[in-house]
Design a protein around this motif. Structure first.
Motif, PDB file in Angstrom:
ATOM      1  N   VAL A 220      56.849 -23.819  52.797  1.00  0.00           N
ATOM      2  CA  VAL A 220      57.005 -22.549  53.724  1.00  0.00           C
ATOM      3  C   VAL A 220      56.793 -21.324  52.589  1.00  0.00           C
ATOM      4  N   GLN A 221      55.655 -20.749  52.688  1.00  0.00           N
ATOM      5  CA  GLN A 221      55.097 -19.689  51.958  1.00  0.00           C
ATOM      6  C   GLN A 221      55.181 -18.357  52.596  1.00  0.00           C
ATOM      7  N   PRO A 222      56.023 -17.497  52.033  1.00  0.00           N
ATOM      8  CA  PRO A 222      56.075 -16.033  52.169  1.00  0.00           C
ATOM      9  C   PRO A 222      54.616 -15.405  51.793  1.00  0.00           C
ATOM     10  N   LEU A 223      54.081 -14.539  52.545  1.00  0.00           N
ATOM     11  CA  LEU A 223      52.607 -13.686  52.399  1.00  0.00           C
ATOM     12  C   LEU A 223      53.020 -12.394  52.685  1.00  0.00           C
ATOM     13  N   SER A 224      52.141 -11.545  51.579  1.00  0.00           N
ATOM     14  CA  SER A 224      52.395 -10.277  51.796  1.00  0.00           C
ATOM     15  C   SER A 224      53.748  -9.729  51.798  1.00  0.00           C
ATOM     16  N   PHE A 225      54.644 -10.175  50.795  1.00  0.00           N
ATOM     17  CA  PHE A 225      55.849  -9.644  50.884  1.00  0.00           C
ATOM     18  C   PHE A 225      56.822  -9.884  51.996  1.00  0.00           C
ATOM     19  N   GLY A 226      56.334 -10.921  52.859  1.00  0.00           N
ATOM     20  CA  GLY A 226      57.149 -11.564  53.961  1.00  0.00           C
ATOM     21  C   GLY A 226      56.830 -11.196  55.280  1.00  0.00           C
ATOM     22  N   ALA A 227      55.581 -10.292  55.285  1.00  0.00           N
ATOM     23  CA  ALA A 227      55.026  -9.778  56.569  1.00  0.00           C
ATOM     24  C   ALA A 227      54.549 -10.990  57.316  1.00  0.00           C
ATOM     25  N   CYS A 228      54.295 -12.116  56.627  1.00  0.00           N
ATOM     26  CA  CYS A 228      53.777 -13.188  57.306  1.00  0.00           C
ATOM     27  C   CYS A 228      54.238 -14.533  56.491  1.00  0.00           C
ATOM     28  N   HIS A 229      54.501 -15.456  57.408  1.00  0.00           N
ATOM     29  CA  HIS A 229      54.959 -16.782  56.573  1.00  0.00           C
ATOM     30  C   HIS A 229      53.876 -18.013  57.066  1.00  0.00           C
TER      31      HIS A 229
END
Length: 239
Positions: A220-229
């Motif tokens: 599970v990867q957070p992307l753009s500071f958690g705006a997307c996963h």
């Protein structure tokens, strides 16, 4: 007295029919162009092999399907979406890129997939699971149609983290997204986007749901500071 037609249900195919012509533009503006980089990460996570058959759920205007077809030129892609108008926009893009013969588009529901068991080598879904009424049913359908040992990759928007960059991202979701959506399309549809992100299960809760559906969560990867996963799961091998 004149009667007005009821507004399409939030998150439905009919709702997306209303915004289909401006969907791509709005995605680019509201994500500052990062939505395509998120999709590229998701396609890499599929670990495509020559000759793979891939199912792209909530294919919409076919951005993910196109990336899959471009990344693995021997892959065959099936894109499924409940919105006929979004699919029509997708058909135009496929024709422009000369890959219409490699991507088959189907109108359908992720909760009841019209495919046999183990008929795909990989499955992806970008920004669509949030709109499915019965997410567990859809996840189990994904597990059913994907071959054992292969990957299911989901991208979904989420409430950003609590640091200062997360605060900016939350302002973007709660203020800028509805404003741009209302300006360029329809405020109701994009206020739904804001509400649906806030209502989506937290990361750990959704991860547990994926596991309950019979899948093994790999990453599970957070992307753009958690705006997307980015959620990467595997269909377990038979014991």
């Amino acid at each position: 007295m004149l009667e007005t037609a009821p507004h399409p249900a939030d998150g439905s195919g009919a709702m997306f029919d209303l915004i289909a012509s401006r969907y791509d533009l709005l995605n680019r503006l509201m994500s500052f162009g990062t939505d395509q980089s998120w999709r590229r990460k998701a396609v890499r996570a599929l670990e495509l092999r020559p000759g793979d058959r891939v199912l792209d759920l909530a294919t919409g205007t076919c951005d993910m399907a196109i990336l899959v077809a471009q990344t693995e030129p021997t892959a065959a892609v099936v894109g499924l979406d409940p919105s006929e108008k979004m699919l029509e926009m997708g058909r135009r893009k496929l024709a422009t890129r000369g890959i219409r013969d490699r991507v088959t588009l189907v109108a359908g529901d992720a909760q009841t997939l019209p495919f046999p068991e183990r008929s795909f080598d990989g499955l992806c879904m970008a920004f669509g699971i949030r709109n499915v009424p019965d997410r567990m049913r859809a996840l189990r359908e994904m597990a059913r149609v994907t071959r054992r040992g292969r990957h299911i990759v989901l991208l979904e928007l989420s409430e950003p983290t609590n640091d200062w960059l997360g605060a900016f991202a939350r302002w973007h979701v709660h203020v800028l997204v509805p404003f741009l959506g209302g300006l360029l399309s329809g405020s109701r549809e994009y206020r739904y986007l804001q509400r649906s992100i806030a209502a989506f299960p937290p990361v750990e809760a959704f991860r547990a749901m994926i596991t309950e559906a019979g899948l093994r969560v790999r990453d599970v990867q957070p992307l753009s500071f958690g705006a997307c996963h980015l959620y990467v799961a595997t269909v377990p091998e038979e014991s």
